[in-house]
Design a protein around this motif. Structure first.
Motif, PDB file in Angstrom:
ATOM      1  N   GLY A 144      -8.465  -4.228   5.095  1.00 45.24           N
ATOM      2  CA  GLY A 144      -8.526  -2.955   5.601  1.00 45.24           C
ATOM      3  C   GLY A 144      -7.180  -2.465   5.962  1.00 45.24           C
ATOM      4  N   ARG A 191      -6.397   7.289  12.111  1.00 45.51           N
ATOM      5  CA  ARG A 191      -6.772   7.191  10.748  1.00 45.51           C
ATOM      6  C   ARG A 191      -8.160   7.984  10.492  1.00 45.51           C
ATOM      7  N   GLY A 244      -2.740   3.981  -4.139  1.00 42.06           N
ATOM      8  CA  GLY A 244      -2.331   3.927  -2.668  1.00 42.06           C
ATOM      9  C   GLY A 244      -1.069   4.545  -2.312  1.00 42.06           C
ATOM     10  N   LEU A 279       6.101   2.154   5.522  1.00 46.27           N
ATOM     11  CA  LEU A 279       4.763   2.968   5.603  1.00 46.27           C
ATOM     12  C   LEU A 279       4.943   4.229   5.037  1.00 46.27           C
ATOM     13  N   ILE A 326      -0.732  10.593   0.710  1.00 48.92           N
ATOM     14  CA  ILE A 326      -2.058  10.071   0.134  1.00 48.92           C
ATOM     15  C   ILE A 326      -2.729   9.071   1.339  1.00 48.92           C
ATOM     16  N   CYS A 358      -7.287   7.276  -1.690  1.00 48.37           N
ATOM     17  CA  CYS A 358      -7.358   5.991  -1.921  1.00 48.37           C
ATOM     18  C   CYS A 358      -8.653   5.663  -2.852  1.00 48.37           C
ATOM     19  N   GLU A 415       0.017 -14.517  -0.309  1.00 46.30           N
ATOM     20  CA  GLU A 415       0.994 -13.694  -1.041  1.00 46.30           C
ATOM     21  C   GLU A 415       1.572 -14.321  -2.477  1.00 46.30           C
ATOM     22  N   GLU A 461      -4.327 -10.499  -0.548  1.00 39.89           N
ATOM     23  CA  GLU A 461      -4.101  -9.787   0.839  1.00 39.89           C
ATOM     24  C   GLU A 461      -3.238 -10.803   1.701  1.00 39.89           C
ATOM     25  N   LYS A 462      -2.069 -10.175   1.956  1.00 37.87           N
ATOM     26  CA  LYS A 462      -1.067 -10.791   2.875  1.00 37.87           C
ATOM     27  C   LYS A 462      -1.616 -11.432   4.209  1.00 37.87           C
ATOM     28  N   SER A 463      -2.447 -10.299   4.774  1.00 44.23           N
ATOM     29  CA  SER A 463      -2.962 -10.948   6.067  1.00 44.23           C
ATOM     30  C   SER A 463      -4.142 -11.562   6.037  1.00 44.23           C
TER      31      SER A 463
HETATM   32  C1  LIG Z   1       0.845   5.628  11.154  1.00 41.91           C
HETATM   33  C2  LIG Z   1      -0.139   6.236  10.103  1.00 41.91           C
HETATM   34  C3  LIG Z   1      -1.127   7.058  10.335  1.00 41.91           C
HETATM   35  C4  LIG Z   1      -2.001   7.440   9.343  1.00 41.91           C
HETATM   36  N1  LIG Z   1      -3.199   8.234   9.739  1.00 41.91           N
HETATM   37  C5  LIG Z   1      -3.807   8.708   8.731  1.00 41.91           C
HETATM   38  C6  LIG Z   1      -5.049   9.387   9.114  1.00 41.91           C
HETATM   39  O1  LIG Z   1      -5.360   9.790   9.971  1.00 41.91           O
HETATM   40  N2  LIG Z   1      -6.050   9.500   8.081  1.00 41.91           N
HETATM   41  C7  LIG Z   1      -5.837   9.022   6.818  1.00 41.91           C
HETATM   42  O2  LIG Z   1      -6.665   9.041   5.955  1.00 41.91           O
HETATM   43  N3  LIG Z   1      -4.685   8.251   6.427  1.00 41.91           N
HETATM   44  C8  LIG Z   1      -3.724   7.976   7.377  1.00 41.91           C
HETATM   45  N4  LIG Z   1      -2.728   7.439   7.079  1.00 41.91           N
HETATM   46  C9  LIG Z   1      -2.262   7.107   5.612  1.00 41.91           C
HETATM   47  C10 LIG Z   1      -2.920   5.608   5.382  1.00 41.91           C
HETATM   48  O3  LIG Z   1      -1.738   5.018   5.160  1.00 41.91           O
HETATM   49  C11 LIG Z   1      -4.169   5.537   4.434  1.00 41.91           C
HETATM   50  O4  LIG Z   1      -5.086   6.265   4.882  1.00 41.91           O
HETATM   51  C12 LIG Z   1      -4.536   4.274   3.897  1.00 41.91           C
HETATM   52  O5  LIG Z   1      -4.216   3.363   4.856  1.00 41.91           O
HETATM   53  C13 LIG Z   1      -3.602   3.792   2.612  1.00 41.91           C
HETATM   54  O6  LIG Z   1      -4.371   2.417   2.232  1.00 41.91           O
HETATM   55  P1  LIG Z   1      -3.505   1.770   1.372  1.00 41.91           P
HETATM   56  O7  LIG Z   1      -4.333   0.492   0.998  1.00 41.91           O
HETATM   57  O8  LIG Z   1      -2.401   2.608   0.280  1.00 41.91           O
HETATM   58  O9  LIG Z   1      -2.043   1.010   2.174  1.00 41.91           O
HETATM   59  P2  LIG Z   1      -2.326   0.107   3.561  1.00 41.91           P
HETATM   60  O10 LIG Z   1      -3.402   0.582   4.473  1.00 41.91           O
HETATM   61  O11 LIG Z   1      -0.960  -0.048   4.112  1.00 41.91           O
HETATM   62  O12 LIG Z   1      -2.609  -1.408   3.039  1.00 41.91           O
HETATM   63  C14 LIG Z   1      -1.856  -2.301   2.332  1.00 41.91           C
HETATM   64  C15 LIG Z   1      -2.506  -3.517   2.319  1.00 41.91           C
HETATM   65  O13 LIG Z   1      -1.776  -4.334   1.480  1.00 41.91           O
HETATM   66  C16 LIG Z   1      -1.371  -5.764   2.160  1.00 41.91           C
HETATM   67  N5  LIG Z   1       0.087  -6.142   1.895  1.00 41.91           N
HETATM   68  C17 LIG Z   1       1.244  -5.849   2.155  1.00 41.91           C
HETATM   69  N6  LIG Z   1       1.985  -6.562   1.731  1.00 41.91           N
HETATM   70  C18 LIG Z   1       1.518  -7.454   0.767  1.00 41.91           C
HETATM   71  C19 LIG Z   1       1.961  -8.497  -0.042  1.00 41.91           C
HETATM   72  N7  LIG Z   1       3.105  -8.939  -0.393  1.00 41.91           N
HETATM   73  N8  LIG Z   1       0.888  -9.268  -0.727  1.00 41.91           N
HETATM   74  C20 LIG Z   1      -0.319  -8.807  -0.468  1.00 41.91           C
HETATM   75  N9  LIG Z   1      -0.803  -8.002   0.329  1.00 41.91           N
HETATM   76  C21 LIG Z   1       0.122  -7.166   0.864  1.00 41.91           C
HETATM   77  C22 LIG Z   1      -1.134  -5.160   3.723  1.00 41.91           C
HETATM   78  O14 LIG Z   1      -1.347  -6.392   4.634  1.00 41.91           O
HETATM   79  C23 LIG Z   1      -2.310  -4.256   3.772  1.00 41.91           C
HETATM   80  O15 LIG Z   1      -3.541  -4.776   4.036  1.00 41.91           O
HETATM   81  C24 LIG Z   1      -1.554   7.122   7.927  1.00 41.91           C
HETATM   82  C25 LIG Z   1      -0.587   6.206   7.834  1.00 41.91           C
HETATM   83  C26 LIG Z   1       0.172   5.673   8.951  1.00 41.91           C
HETATM   84  C27 LIG Z   1       1.561   5.016   8.388  1.00 41.91           C
END
Ligand SMILES: Cc1cc2nc3c(=O)[nH]c(=O)nc-3n(C[C@H](O)[C@H](O)[C@H](O)COP(=O)(O)OP(=O)(O)OC[C@H]3O[C@@H](n4cnc5c(N)ncnc54)[C@H](O)[C@@H]3O)c2cc1C
Length: 392
Positions: free
Chosen positions: A38, A56, A343, A316, A352, A357, A213, A32-34
């Motif tokens: 979560g 969310r 994801g 995003l 999605i 997820c 990273e 995880e980059k950060s």
């Molecule tokens: C503004 C917004 C509102 C949303 N509202 C909702 C909602 O109300 N309900 C809902 O269910 N979903 C909502 N979503 C969808 C939401 O994206 C998903 O619920 C969920 O966050 C997706 O999870 P994810 O792990 O795919 O992506 P993310 O949550 O984006 O997680 C990706 C992770 O990868 C990490 N990362 C990035 N680059 C790197 C790298 N190079 N190396 C290692 N780690 C890295 C990031 O730091 C992050 O922790 C919303 C999305 C957005 C953008």
């Protein structure tokens, strides 16, 4: 013990790690980059007010996904929520998506009715603009659809957006009680830290590398350079935009991002009782405005509001444009057996959410347990075919 690498520790990465660790006997690493797990669902605070980067809430049409997360993060229903849109032309707040009851109280109701009577209907529409124009007529299209989609997707014309099953069509005109997602479970964690308790639970049997990273990817050989060390894995699950892990070799996949502005107002409640979100389809830059205590139930004499403004500062929202989806598919084809992409960014599909997820984790774990063979976008190995259908 087989070695598994999960790239990204957001909801998808954590849920996938959780599901694979429940099979047992896998040596799993999440990168995880950060400095926290979560991703977008991590709870942040300002002056004690909890909020997330964009709302969310947990919305699903699959009860088993709600039941699964609810075991770890007890949730309350927020089915009473209403979404409104501020319509500049009428200086009025209406339901969002467009609702039949609101049309009746619009000043240009007669002209709108006439246009709807004469509209062709969405069949055969070549793009999202045509889909809506032919569904609702010119006046409603201008009020609710055109500007909103153009700013949301940062395109010059809404006609640049394709019509997929997953593109932002929504129901043409909603009817009934005016509550959104009345056919789905809509919920939010009861605890003020939101989903945060889930991420350490999901990764308790997993090695987590925060603030890390990968320096170099060689996905075809399931090898990466991690902390300046070449490491080969048996299984890799990617949750980042797939172009990153192939060093952009086929080109960059476009995404729209968000700038997010939280601020606190000196008033206990800013929005009417059940109004959680307000959308802005007009020309102003804001797309959505959320009053967070509606979701979190945080008690305070003040209230935190979050404004969202589309931007290119982060990646995003995958674009609902066919040629980019095809490019993402080309990246998936480069993934060898045992390399999965999951994801929101990982499968390059808008829509999605957190529930999917968890589903991605379940589907990948099942595939691995049954001997694997899967590769590429998790949507292609969904045994029910349901994810593929909704995502086309
Ligand atoms: C503004 C917004 C509102 C949303 N509202 C909702 C909602 O109300 N309900 C809902 O269910 N979903 C909502 N979503 C969808 C939401 O994206 C998903 O619920 C969920 O966050 C997706 O999870 P994810 O792990 O795919 O992506 P993310 O949550 O984006 O997680 C990706 C992770 O990868 C990490 N990362 C990035 N680059 C790197 C790298 N190079 N190396 C290692 N780690 C890295 C990031 O730091 C992050 O922790 C919303 C999305 C957005 C953008």
């Amino acid at each position: 013990m087989k070695k598994v690498l999960i790239i990204g520790g957001g909801p998808a990465g954590c849920a996938i790690a959780h599901q694979i660790s429940m099979i047992g006997n896998y040596n799993i690493t999440v990168v995880e980059k950060s400095n926290v797990l979560g991703g977008g669902c991590k709870t942040l605070t300002m002056g004690g007010h909890p909020y997330t980067f964009g709302p969310r809430h947990f919305i699903t049409d699959k009860k088993y996904l709600f039941d699964f997360l609810n075991k770890y993060v007890p949730m309350r229903s927020c089915a009473e929520h209403e979404f409104k849109a501020y319509i500049e032309q009428d200086d009025e707040f209406y339901n969002f998506p467009i609702h039949e009851d609101d049309i009746k109280r619009m000043p240009d109701y007669n002209e709108i009715s006439e246009q709807r009577k004469n509209s062709k209907g969405p069949a055969g529409a070549k793009n999202l603009g045509e889909y809506w124009l032919n569904s609702v007529g010119d006046i409603l299209y201008e009020k609710f659809i055109k500007n909103y989609n153009e700013k949301m997707w940062m395109v010059d014309s809404v006609n640049e957006i394709d019509t997929f099953n997953w593109s932002p069509k929504g129901p043409s005109i909603a009817t009934g009680k005016g509550k959104v997602f009345s056919d789905k479970i809509s919920a939010y964690p009861i605890k003020l830290n939101g989903y945060d308790d889930y991420f350490p639970i999901a990764t308790k049997d997993v090695k987590v590398l925060l603030s890390t990273e990968i320096n170099e990817y060689d996905i075809e050989n399931k090898t990466v350079n991690l902390n300046d060390q070449k490491m080969k894995f048996d299984i890799i699950v990617n949750t980042l935009p797939p172009d990153i892990i192939f060093n952009f070799k086929l080109g960059k996949l476009p995404f729209i991002g968000r700038d997010f502005y939280p601020f606190v107002l000196p008033i206990e409640n800013a929005f009417p009782k059940d109004v959680y979100f307000i959308y802005y389809p007009g020309k102003g830059k804001v797309t959505r405005c959320v009053e967070y205590k509606k979701l979190t139930k945080y008690k305070s004499k003040n209230t935190l509001i979050g404004l969202e403004v589309p931007s290119l500062s982060n990646r995003l929202y995958p674009l609902p444009i066919k040629k980019y989806q095809d490019l993402a598919d080309d990246y998936f084809k480069l993934m060898p057996e045992g390399v999965y992409s999951a994801g929101r960014a990982g499968v390059y599909r808008y829509g999605i959410d957190f529930d999917r997820c968890i589903d991605h984790g379940m589907i990948i774990a099942k595939d691995i347990k049954e001997g694997g063979g899967g590769h590429g976008s998790v949507l292609n190995i969904d045994p029910t075919g349901e994810q593929k259908r909704i995502a086309k």
